[in-house]
Enzyme design. Structure first.
Site, PDB file in Angstrom:
ATOM      1  N   SER A  15       0.837  -1.200   0.000  1.00 59.22           N
ATOM      2  CA  SER A  15       0.000   0.000   0.000  1.00 59.22           C
ATOM      3  C   SER A  15       0.871   1.250   0.000  1.00 59.22           C
ATOM      4  O   SER A  15       2.081   1.187   0.253  1.00 59.22           O
ATOM      5  CB  SER A  15      -0.929   0.013   1.227  1.00 59.22           C
ATOM      6  OG  SER A  15      -0.166   0.033   2.422  1.00 59.22           O
ATOM      7  N   LEU A  17       3.181   4.416  -0.370  1.00 59.18           N
ATOM      8  CA  LEU A  17       4.450   4.657  -1.057  1.00 59.18           C
ATOM      9  C   LEU A  17       5.111   3.354  -1.487  1.00 59.18           C
ATOM     10  O   LEU A  17       5.746   3.283  -2.541  1.00 59.18           O
ATOM     11  CB  LEU A  17       5.394   5.452  -0.148  1.00 59.18           C
ATOM     12  CG  LEU A  17       4.914   6.825   0.317  1.00 59.18           C
ATOM     13  CD1 LEU A  17       5.957   7.477   1.224  1.00 59.18           C
ATOM     14  CD2 LEU A  17       4.616   7.732  -0.872  1.00 59.18           C
ATOM     15  N   ASP A  60       7.301  -9.445   9.431  1.00 63.46           N
ATOM     16  CA  ASP A  60       7.334  -8.453  10.503  1.00 63.46           C
ATOM     17  C   ASP A  60       8.745  -7.882  10.516  1.00 63.46           C
ATOM     18  O   ASP A  60       9.703  -8.570  10.875  1.00 63.46           O
ATOM     19  CB  ASP A  60       7.005  -9.117  11.841  1.00 63.46           C
ATOM     20  CG  ASP A  60       6.989  -8.133  13.000  1.00 63.46           C
ATOM     21  OD1 ASP A  60       7.483  -6.992  12.849  1.00 63.46           O
ATOM     22  OD2 ASP A  60       6.499  -8.514  14.083  1.00 63.46           O
ATOM     23  N   VAL A  61       8.892  -6.623  10.106  1.00 64.80           N
ATOM     24  CA  VAL A  61      10.228  -6.041   9.957  1.00 64.80           C
ATOM     25  C   VAL A  61      10.990  -5.977  11.269  1.00 64.80           C
ATOM     26  O   VAL A  61      12.225  -5.846  11.275  1.00 64.80           O
ATOM     27  CB  VAL A  61      10.158  -4.634   9.312  1.00 64.80           C
ATOM     28  CG1 VAL A  61       9.599  -4.719   7.893  1.00 64.80           C
ATOM     29  CG2 VAL A  61       9.340  -3.663  10.166  1.00 64.80           C
ATOM     30  N   SER A 151      11.050  11.216   6.826  1.00 64.29           N
ATOM     31  CA  SER A 151       9.950  12.173   6.708  1.00 64.29           C
ATOM     32  C   SER A 151      10.514  13.545   7.045  1.00 64.29           C
ATOM     33  O   SER A 151      11.495  13.660   7.796  1.00 64.29           O
ATOM     34  CB  SER A 151       8.829  11.832   7.682  1.00 64.29           C
ATOM     35  OG  SER A 151       7.907  12.908   7.800  1.00 64.29           O
ATOM     36  N   TYR A 164       6.878   9.668  16.224  1.00 58.26           N
ATOM     37  CA  TYR A 164       7.074   9.578  14.768  1.00 58.26           C
ATOM     38  C   TYR A 164       8.311  10.365  14.342  1.00 58.26           C
ATOM     39  O   TYR A 164       9.154   9.868  13.597  1.00 58.26           O
ATOM     40  CB  TYR A 164       5.835  10.114  14.064  1.00 58.26           C
ATOM     41  CG  TYR A 164       5.897  10.048  12.559  1.00 58.26           C
ATOM     42  CD1 TYR A 164       5.856   8.830  11.893  1.00 58.26           C
ATOM     43  CD2 TYR A 164       5.981  11.218  11.801  1.00 58.26           C
ATOM     44  CE1 TYR A 164       5.911   8.770  10.506  1.00 58.26           C
ATOM     45  CE2 TYR A 164       6.025  11.171  10.424  1.00 58.26           C
ATOM     46  CZ  TYR A 164       5.988   9.947   9.775  1.00 58.26           C
ATOM     47  OH  TYR A 164       6.044   9.896   8.410  1.00 58.26           O
ATOM     48  N   LYS A 168      11.845   8.941  12.632  1.00 55.58           N
ATOM     49  CA  LYS A 168      12.296   9.375  11.313  1.00 55.58           C
ATOM     50  C   LYS A 168      13.628  10.124  11.381  1.00 55.58           C
ATOM     51  O   LYS A 168      14.464  10.023  10.473  1.00 55.58           O
ATOM     52  CB  LYS A 168      11.223  10.246  10.656  1.00 55.58           C
ATOM     53  CG  LYS A 168       9.920   9.495  10.366  1.00 55.58           C
ATOM     54  CD  LYS A 168      10.150   8.265   9.490  1.00 55.58           C
ATOM     55  CE  LYS A 168       8.860   7.594   9.091  1.00 55.58           C
ATOM     56  NZ  LYS A 168       9.063   6.437   8.188  1.00 55.58           N
ATOM     57  N   THR A 199      -1.111   9.624   0.080  1.00 59.21           N
ATOM     58  CA  THR A 199      -1.282   8.188   0.336  1.00 59.21           C
ATOM     59  C   THR A 199      -2.739   7.921   0.714  1.00 59.21           C
ATOM     60  O   THR A 199      -3.463   8.845   1.105  1.00 59.21           O
ATOM     61  CB  THR A 199      -0.354   7.727   1.462  1.00 59.21           C
ATOM     62  OG1 THR A 199      -0.670   8.482   2.647  1.00 59.21           O
ATOM     63  CG2 THR A 199       1.110   7.969   1.104  1.00 59.21           C
TER      64      THR A 199
END
Length: 258
Positions: A15, A17, A60-61, A151, A164, A168, A199
């Site tokens: 989904s 990007l 799962d990263v 970001s 967040y 980033k 997005t």
């Protein structure tokens, strides 16, 4: 680096990007592995992109075993890995103290860093190990490229973006030292720091919210397109002299406090 007939991994590839990137890489002639937690969407994207040259790996990263198994699946199916684009991430909003001055839940902060920052590092280190065992793909000794998603919040985090923005900023901060770590192996590392991108998550917001976000963008005065992110991924892959760099993709936007 030659894209055609090479293999790429895209985390969060089902989904946003990640999907736009996967489509662009497939259109460039690459075999693409989608690493994502959404198994239902993974099956759908594999059908859409073509089962012959697309592989979905439920991944799962944050988990070493999960990522290692997924990389092994890619190598078994497609062979050598030349490109890895990390798009998996979350963007929760939580002030440090709420209106009643209660502190933000520590678990949410930790979870955001685990997925966005630790997850990116985890995938990179394991893919880099796979790339290091490969033969160079050209006369310059290039073995592969790692492309991360940060970001502009990593530079100008807004109110409620503590977790967040920290995650980033960490991705931005590790880009140059990781590029230096891997330079001797012919593996490049770059990061894209998108601004306000169109997005599905953002497009689901009310139009008034979208209008407020675009009003502060100097030019072009619109949301960024996922396809524009994907085109930058293609350029970073093909331009061998871009290394250790974080590129803002934001229409000259500099975020205010809110």
């Amino acid at each position: 680096m030659q894209l055609s007939q090479s293999t790429a991994i895209v985390t969060g590839g089902c989904s946003g990007l990640g999907l736009a990137t996967a489509i662009a890489l497939r259109n460039a002639g690459m075999q693409v592995a989608l690493f994502d937690v959404n198994t239902e969407l993974g099956a759908q994207r594999t059908d859409e992109l073509g089962k012959t040259d697309t592989l979905f790996c439920a991944t799962d990263v944050r988990d070493e075993a999960s990522v290692s198994q997924a990389i092994a699946e890619v190598q078994s199916r497609f062979g050598e890995i030349r490109v890895c684009v990390n798009c998996a991430g979350v963007a929760p909003a939580q002030r440090t103290l709420n209106r009643d001055n209660h502190p933000a839940p520590l678990a949410q902060f930790q979870s955001t860093l685990d997925i966005n920052l630790v997850g990116t590092f985890n995938v990179n280190r394991l893919v880099a190990a796979a790339m290091a065992s490969q033969h160079p793909c050209n006369e310059h000794g290039e073995r592969g490229i790692l492309i991360n998603t940060a970001s502009i919040a990593g530079y100008e985090g807004q109110i409620g973006q503590t977790a967040y923005a920290a995650s980033k900023a960490g991705i931005i901060g590790m880009t140059l030292p990781m590029a230096r770590d891997l330079a001797g192996l012919g593996i490049r590392v770059n990061t894209i720091a998108p601004g306000v991108m169109g997005t599905p998550m953002l497009l689901a917001m009310p139009e008034t919210v979208q209008d407020a976000l675009t009003a502060s963008i100097p030019f072009p005065k619109r949301l960024g397109l996922p396809e524009e992110f994907a085109r930058l991924v293609i350029h970073l892959t093909e331009n061998a002299y871009l290394n250790g760099e974080t590129i803002r993709l934001d229409g000259a936007l500099r975020m205010g406090p809110k």
